[in-house]
Design a protein around this motif. Structure first.
Motif, short mmCIF file in Angstrom:
data_model
loop_
_atom_site.label_atom_id
_atom_site.label_comp_id
_atom_site.label_asym_id
_atom_site.label_seq_id
_atom_site.Cartn_x
_atom_site.Cartn_y
_atom_site.Cartn_z
N LEU A 88 8.68 56.69 -36.27
CA LEU A 88 8.29 55.37 -36.93
C LEU A 88 6.65 55.52 -36.87
N VAL A 89 6.21 54.79 -37.91
CA VAL A 89 4.68 54.72 -38.27
C VAL A 89 4.16 54.15 -36.99
N ALA A 90 2.88 54.39 -36.72
CA ALA A 90 2.28 53.64 -35.40
C ALA A 90 2.11 52.40 -35.72
N GLY A 91 2.41 51.62 -34.76
CA GLY A 91 2.04 50.01 -34.72
C GLY A 91 3.41 49.45 -35.11
N VAL A 92 4.43 49.95 -35.11
CA VAL A 92 5.88 49.38 -35.27
C VAL A 92 6.28 48.92 -33.94
N THR A 93 6.89 47.95 -33.80
CA THR A 93 7.58 47.36 -32.69
C THR A 93 8.89 47.41 -32.95
N ILE A 94 9.68 47.99 -31.81
CA ILE A 94 11.28 48.12 -31.74
C ILE A 94 11.92 47.08 -30.80
N VAL A 95 12.91 46.19 -31.61
CA VAL A 95 13.57 45.25 -31.02
C VAL A 95 14.96 45.58 -30.85
N PRO A 96 15.57 45.29 -29.88
CA PRO A 96 17.11 45.86 -29.94
C PRO A 96 18.12 45.40 -30.58
N ALA A 97 17.96 44.28 -31.16
CA ALA A 97 18.93 43.91 -32.34
C ALA A 97 18.36 42.73 -33.07
N GLY A 98 18.28 43.18 -34.51
CA GLY A 98 17.43 42.41 -35.45
C GLY A 98 18.09 40.80 -35.59
N VAL A 99 19.25 40.66 -35.42
CA VAL A 99 19.82 39.26 -35.73
C VAL A 99 19.68 38.41 -34.30
N VAL A 100 19.50 39.22 -33.15
CA VAL A 100 19.13 38.45 -32.04
C VAL A 100 17.58 38.15 -32.08
N GLU A 101 16.78 39.08 -32.61
CA GLU A 101 15.44 38.57 -32.61
C GLU A 101 15.17 37.47 -33.59
N LEU A 102 15.81 37.33 -34.76
CA LEU A 102 15.66 36.33 -35.64
C LEU A 102 16.23 35.05 -35.10
N ALA A 103 17.25 35.12 -34.30
CA ALA A 103 17.89 33.79 -33.72
C ALA A 103 16.94 33.20 -32.56
N GLU A 104 16.34 34.23 -31.86
CA GLU A 104 15.41 33.96 -30.91
C GLU A 104 14.12 33.19 -31.32
N LYS A 105 13.58 33.82 -32.39
CA LYS A 105 12.47 33.19 -32.98
C LYS A 105 12.58 32.01 -33.59
N GLN A 106 13.64 31.77 -34.31
CA GLN A 106 13.83 30.61 -35.02
C GLN A 106 14.32 29.45 -33.69
N ALA A 107 14.81 29.80 -32.71
CA ALA A 107 14.98 28.93 -31.57
C ALA A 107 13.65 28.59 -30.91
N ALA A 108 12.56 29.44 -31.15
CA ALA A 108 11.37 29.26 -30.58
C ALA A 108 10.31 28.73 -31.62
N GLY A 109 10.74 28.27 -32.78
CA GLY A 109 10.20 27.54 -33.60
C GLY A 109 9.68 28.18 -34.89
N TYR A 110 9.75 29.18 -34.87
CA TYR A 110 9.48 30.10 -36.07
C TYR A 110 10.19 29.69 -37.50
N GLN A 111 9.39 29.58 -38.55
CA GLN A 111 10.11 29.16 -39.79
C GLN A 111 10.56 30.51 -40.30
N TYR A 112 11.75 30.68 -40.93
CA TYR A 112 12.41 31.73 -41.43
C TYR A 112 12.19 31.98 -42.98
N ILE A 113 11.71 33.17 -43.46
CA ILE A 113 11.71 33.34 -44.65
C ILE A 113 12.25 34.44 -44.97
N LYS A 114 13.14 34.58 -46.18
CA LYS A 114 13.70 35.94 -46.48
C LYS A 114 13.62 36.07 -48.06
N PRO A 115 12.62 36.78 -48.46
CA PRO A 115 12.26 36.74 -49.86
C PRO A 115 13.11 37.34 -50.64
#
Length: 115
Positions: A88-115
């Motif tokens: 991976l290019v420098a600066g990228v963060t790895i999360v265990p599961a994308g779907v979990v990350e999306l759910a947790e961020k939305q639960a934490a108040g993040y606004q979801y955008i999928k272009p």
């Protein structure tokens, strides 16, 4: 403001990079803080690998967007595409599961955008 962009389609990289730039510019003009995460899963993760020809300009733009921007890549997608983390290019963060990350961020108040 907290926003999570979701990209899983390689063709959408330029649009996501443009959306992130526009969002950051808007909030900078308003003198308001914004926290942005770009969550990458599915085939779009290939663009985050060194030497990828998929969308390197968009990935570089997102990584250079500032300290309030995170580019997070799904480990499950990396595994599925046999991409090792060291590729991976420098600066990228790895999360265990994308779907979990999306759910947790939305639960934490993040606004979801999928272009």
């Amino acid at each position: 403001m907290q926003v999570i962009f979701h990209i899983d389609e390689p063709a959408k990289w330029p649009m996501v990079a443009g959306n992130v730039k526009n969002l950051l510019n808007y909030y900078a003009d308003q003198q308001q803080s914004v926290r942005v995460e770009v969550l990458v899963n599915g085939p779009a993760v290939e663009a985050t690998a060194q030497g990828s020809h998929q969308a390197p300009t968009a990935v570089t733009e997102i990584l250079a967007a500032g300290e309030n921007v995170t580019l997070a890549v799904c480990q499950n997608a990396l595994n599925g595409l046999a991409i090792k983390p060291e590729r991976l290019v420098a600066g990228v963060t790895i999360v265990p599961a994308g779907v979990v990350e999306l759910a947790e961020k939305q639960a934490a108040g993040y606004q979801y955008i999928k272009p």
